[in-house]
Scaffold this motif. Structure first.
Motif, PDB file in Angstrom:
ATOM      1  N   ALA A  51     136.899  50.145  33.218  1.00 41.98           N
ATOM      2  CA  ALA A  51     135.663  50.907  33.022  1.00 41.98           C
ATOM      3  C   ALA A  51     134.671  50.617  34.148  1.00 41.98           C
ATOM      4  O   ALA A  51     134.005  51.532  34.648  1.00 41.98           O
ATOM      5  N   ALA A  52     134.589  49.359  34.563  1.00 40.66           N
ATOM      6  CA  ALA A  52     133.674  48.990  35.645  1.00 40.66           C
ATOM      7  C   ALA A  52     134.093  49.644  36.957  1.00 40.66           C
ATOM      8  O   ALA A  52     133.248  50.126  37.722  1.00 40.66           O
ATOM      9  N   ILE A  53     135.395  49.687  37.217  1.00 43.91           N
ATOM     10  CA  ILE A  53     135.893  50.317  38.443  1.00 43.91           C
ATOM     11  C   ILE A  53     135.620  51.822  38.405  1.00 43.91           C
ATOM     12  O   ILE A  53     135.152  52.400  39.389  1.00 43.91           O
ATOM     13  N   GLU A  54     135.890  52.443  37.264  1.00 42.89           N
ATOM     14  CA  GLU A  54     135.642  53.880  37.143  1.00 42.89           C
ATOM     15  C   GLU A  54     134.166  54.210  37.330  1.00 42.89           C
ATOM     16  O   GLU A  54     133.810  55.189  37.985  1.00 42.89           O
ATOM     17  N   ALA A  55     133.295  53.381  36.754  1.00 41.10           N
ATOM     18  CA  ALA A  55     131.850  53.598  36.905  1.00 41.10           C
ATOM     19  C   ALA A  55     131.429  53.429  38.363  1.00 41.10           C
ATOM     20  O   ALA A  55     130.620  54.210  38.886  1.00 41.10           O
ATOM     21  N   ALA A  56     131.981  52.431  39.041  1.00 38.38           N
ATOM     22  CA  ALA A  56     131.641  52.199  40.444  1.00 38.38           C
ATOM     23  C   ALA A  56     132.137  53.353  41.313  1.00 38.38           C
ATOM     24  O   ALA A  56     131.444  53.767  42.259  1.00 38.38           O
ATOM     25  N   ILE A  57     133.302  53.886  40.996  1.00 39.76           N
ATOM     26  CA  ILE A  57     133.829  55.034  41.746  1.00 39.76           C
ATOM     27  C   ILE A  57     132.913  56.240  41.565  1.00 39.76           C
ATOM     28  O   ILE A  57     132.564  56.926  42.531  1.00 39.76           O
ATOM     29  N   SER A  58     132.533  56.496  40.323  1.00 39.81           N
ATOM     30  CA  SER A  58     131.642  57.635  40.052  1.00 39.81           C
ATOM     31  C   SER A  58     130.321  57.491  40.794  1.00 39.81           C
ATOM     32  O   SER A  58     129.814  58.454  41.385  1.00 39.81           O
ATOM     33  N   GLU A  59     129.777  56.293  40.766  1.00 38.65           N
ATOM     34  CA  GLU A  59     128.511  56.045  41.458  1.00 38.65           C
ATOM     35  C   GLU A  59     128.669  56.241  42.967  1.00 38.65           C
ATOM     36  O   GLU A  59     127.796  56.814  43.627  1.00 38.65           O
ATOM     37  N   ALA A  60     129.779  55.784  43.513  1.00 37.79           N
ATOM     38  CA  ALA A  60     130.013  55.943  44.953  1.00 37.79           C
ATOM     39  C   ALA A  60     130.180  57.411  45.325  1.00 37.79           C
ATOM     40  O   ALA A  60     129.677  57.854  46.365  1.00 37.79           O
ATOM     41  N   GLU A  61     130.886  58.157  44.484  1.00 40.75           N
ATOM     42  CA  GLU A  61     131.053  59.589  44.759  1.00 40.75           C
ATOM     43  C   GLU A  61     129.711  60.305  44.746  1.00 40.75           C
ATOM     44  O   GLU A  61     129.456  61.176  45.584  1.00 40.75           O
TER      45      GLU A  61
END
Length: 103
Positions: free
Chosen positions: A22-32
């Motif tokens: 979940a943390a990785i997915e959230a970080a990816i979304s934020e980076a996008e």
């Protein structure tokens, strides 16, 4: 960086917990989202979050690979030792003869 995080997420499998994923997915979304804008600080912050989120998972994956490599190396050494005890091994020298009369 985003692509690498997505690849880590795909390859993590059993090495990551639900919270880590979940943390990785959230970080990816934020980076996008940060990449859509032009704010350099936001992009750098998002990149740092991806690094922080994927780091522990990557370490677990590398540790698992090392353990698997050590197991394989141990098995390989045992196989080599077993084949050394087989006997009937002939060590011979040979000389390659070239036929110069080929058409």
């Amino acid at each position: 960086m985003i692509h690498a995080a997505k690849k880590t997420l795909e390859e993590a499998g059993e090495h990551s917990t639900v919270d880590e994923r979940a943390a990785i997915e959230a970080a990816i979304s934020e980076a996008e989202e940060a990449m859509k804008g032009e704010d350099k600080d936001a992009i750098e912050a998002a990149t740092a979050k991806i690094t922080e989120a994927t780091g522990p998972v990557a370490q677990k994956m590398y540790a698992a690979q090392e353990a698997a490599g050590a197991d394989a190396a141990g098995a390989g050494a045992a196989d080599a030792e077993a084949s050394a005890d087989e006997g009937d091994v002939v060590d011979a020298e040979f000389e390659e003869v070239k036929d110069d009369a080929k058409p």
